[in-house]
Design an enzyme around this catalytic site. Structure first.
Site, PDB file in Angstrom:
ATOM      1  CG  ASP A  92      -8.603   3.707  29.879  1.00  0.00           C
ATOM      2  OD1 ASP A  92      -8.483   4.406  28.839  1.00  0.00           O
ATOM      3  OD2 ASP A  92      -8.254   4.099  31.002  1.00  0.00           O
ATOM      4  CG  HIS A 109      -0.153   8.935  25.990  1.00  0.00           C
ATOM      5  ND1 HIS A 109      -0.008  10.224  25.564  1.00  0.00           N
ATOM      6  CD2 HIS A 109      -1.057   8.979  26.996  1.00  0.00           C
ATOM      7  CE1 HIS A 109      -0.797  11.023  26.258  1.00  0.00           C
ATOM      8  NE2 HIS A 109      -1.442  10.302  27.144  1.00  0.00           N
ATOM      9  CG  ASN A 165      -5.583   6.564  26.247  1.00  0.00           C
ATOM     10  OD1 ASN A 165      -4.528   6.580  25.631  1.00  0.00           O
ATOM     11  ND2 ASN A 165      -5.969   7.563  27.016  1.00  0.00           N
ATOM     12  CE  LYS A 176      -8.511   7.412  31.700  1.00  0.00           C
ATOM     13  NZ  LYS A 176      -7.276   6.794  31.150  1.00  0.00           N
ATOM     14  CG  ASN A 211      -2.930  -3.040  26.291  1.00  0.00           C
ATOM     15  OD1 ASN A 211      -4.019  -2.828  26.795  1.00  0.00           O
ATOM     16  ND2 ASN A 211      -2.324  -4.204  26.371  1.00  0.00           N
ATOM     17  CE  LYS A 235      -8.445   1.478  33.576  1.00  0.00           C
ATOM     18  NZ  LYS A 235      -8.339   2.953  33.586  1.00  0.00           N
TER      19      LYS A 235
END
Length: 503
Positions: free
Chosen positions: A251, A221, A249, A391, A115, A128
């Site tokens: 997102d 990451h 992820n 994205k 995150n 985000k």
């Protein structure tokens, strides 16, 4: 709910690597200069506890930097002739996963979301994960709803862990306060903060530990494993009886807990599993699993020699790519980190240019590269629905559309969609930022029967617009196209100046 945990230093080990003593480190000119600069940075911290944590972090950075120097000095390129597509036994078809699923496995599971992203490419300034993506809910809202449903329907207590960056940590803590009264434990911890490196001098950009954020970066990451260990979160999970960690992820809206993959991991004693999925033309830059001289490895495009980039993008040789949905055995991770010399991940050199035009580099690592350190590690070829990242605003339009509905926070394709594939949507630069996207769509068009949409230039959509088949809308420079309320466009090409009356 717990707050972030201050990273702690260890007298014998730093972030999963051997302890680095600046005084006895390599005497190479660049290494010596960097060592001196880091020592000076550490000296700018006054609070003893903060200084100790920062010193530990900077030692980890210095170790990464000396590895970078060593790799650069060796100048040994990847031997392309040793790279092969992974053997069949290294990639398990999703259809082969076990049908039986023991609910007991969920008691041993924790879920971690990476995150740390800001969403700057979409014009965002905060975390985000705070972006509203569906039915007025954010990425985090959907994740919380998914895990709450998992817990209540199975009478378990799977915790949610958020790995933040210095860019998103404060935002995240503020956001998760609204979940305080819900039946879900949320733990946050902060990943490392490394100094950007001046490309010419190979010295750190910041002059003080408290210098502006623009001089620092989160190192990818791949920092996950070190940060898990030194935040104390890994030991906390093991003490609770957690043995498996599902990482994805924040997102990626398709990354929900899959009990079949968890069961397979338990049945086969796999220590590390990477979810991969079939490549399309949109995925040619994604990292892929390879067989390198007989061992399974992750290959990122940044590691590919320029003369082989087109080979890397080829769907013929590399048919799959990494979704960054990872399953890790926590006991095995602790063993590797503490007893087997730690996890050394391939360094990805990410060149950047600062606002004032300075060329800098960031040394980063990818979490999936850890696959080479674990026993019985392999990939599982999952359906595309498990990889739904947002994205760009093109991705956002698809997620917000009537193609998807929500069930307990999980995206489900509308049963009225006649095709298994989702439409291809390409929005031009006029739709690049969230603010532009919101301004140009009065409401999200109905696209249940859409195959392809391309929009470029100054285009605005009215309310209740329906798009079917292939729709291309092109407003060249100096032109404007307004799609009126209630309009139906089916297999249409629109170009030139069109207003509501003319249409």
């Amino acid at each position: 709910m717990s707050d972030s945990l201050m990273p702690r230093s260890d007298s014998t080990r730093v972030r999963g690597t051997s302890h680095i003593d600046f005084k006895t480190a390599t005497t190479g000119v660049a290494a010596k200069a960097m060592r001196n600069e880091i020592s000076r940075l550490v000296a700018t911290v006054e609070d003893p506890q903060t200084k100790k944590a920062f010193d530990t972090e900077m030692q980890s950075f210095f170790y990464l930097f000396t590895r970078y120097l060593a790799d650069r000095a060796k100048s040994v390129p990847l031997d392309w002739d040793l790279i092969k597509s992974p053997a069949a036994e290294h990639i398990v078809p999703y259809a082969d996963l076990p049908q039986h699923k023991s609910k007991d496995n969920l008691h041993k599971l924790a879920v971690l979301k990476v995150n740390g992203g800001l969403g700057t490419s979409m014009g965002m300034t905060g975390a985000k994960s705070a972006l509203e993506v569906k039915e007025d809910m954010t990425f985090l809202d959907l994740t919380v709803r998914q895990i709450e449903h998992l817990n209540t329907s199975n009478r378990v207590d799977v915790p949610l862990i958020l790995m933040t960056s210095f860019n998103t940590h404060d935002d995240t803590l503020r956001i998760i306060k609204k979940y305080a009264n819900q039946q879900l434990r949320i733990t946050t911890f902060n990943q490392s903060r490394y100094p950007r490196i001046n490309k010419e001098t190979l010295l750190p950009c910041p002059r003080r530990a408290d210098d502006d954020k623009k001089y620092w970066y989160p190192p990818g990451h791949g920092d996950l494993y070190n940060a898990l260990l030194h935040s104390g979160v890994m030991d906390q999970l093991l003490a609770e009886g957690r043995e498996y960690l599902f990482v994805s992820n924040s997102d990626n809206l398709g990354a929900v807990v899959d009990e079949g993959i968890l069961q397979y991991m338990v049945d086969t004693d796999a220590e590390f599993i990477m979810e991969v999925t079939d490549k399309t033309k949109a995925d040619v830059k994604g990292g892929t699993l390879i067989d390198y001289d007989g061992s399974i490895r992750l290959l990122e495009i940044a590691q590919v020699p320029s003369e082989h980039v087109e080979d890397f993008k080829s769907v013929r040789k590399f048919k799959i790519f990494n979704t960054n949905n990872l399953w890790v055995n926590l006991k095995a991770l602790k063993r590797v980190m503490e007893n087997e010399g730690g996890i050394e991940l391939d360094i990805i050199v990410n060149p950047k240019t600062t606002e004032d035009g300075q060329a800098v580099i960031q040394l980063e690592t990818a979490a999936g590269a850890a696959i080479k350190h674990f026993k019985n590690a392999h990939g599982i070829n999952v359906p595309r629905k498990r990889f739904l990242p947002v994205k760009s605003c093109s991705d956002l339009l698809l997620i917000k559309s009537d193609i998807y509905s929500l069930e307990h926070g999980q995206l489900v394709i509308n049963p009225n969609r006649m095709f298994e594939t989702t439409p291809v949507i390409k929005l031009g630069d006029h739709f690049k930022k969230i603010s532009q996207f919101q301004k140009r769509f009065k409401t999200i068009p109905k696209v249940i029967e859409l195959d392809h949409l391309t929009v470029t230039g100054d285009v605005n959509f009215g309310r209740n617009v329906t798009l079917r088949g292939t729709v291309i809308v092109v407003a060249n420079e100096g032109q404007r196209i307004d799609i009126p309320d209630g309009c139906l466009l089916e297999n249409r090409l629109l170009s030139g100046n069109l207003n509501m009356i003319e249409l």
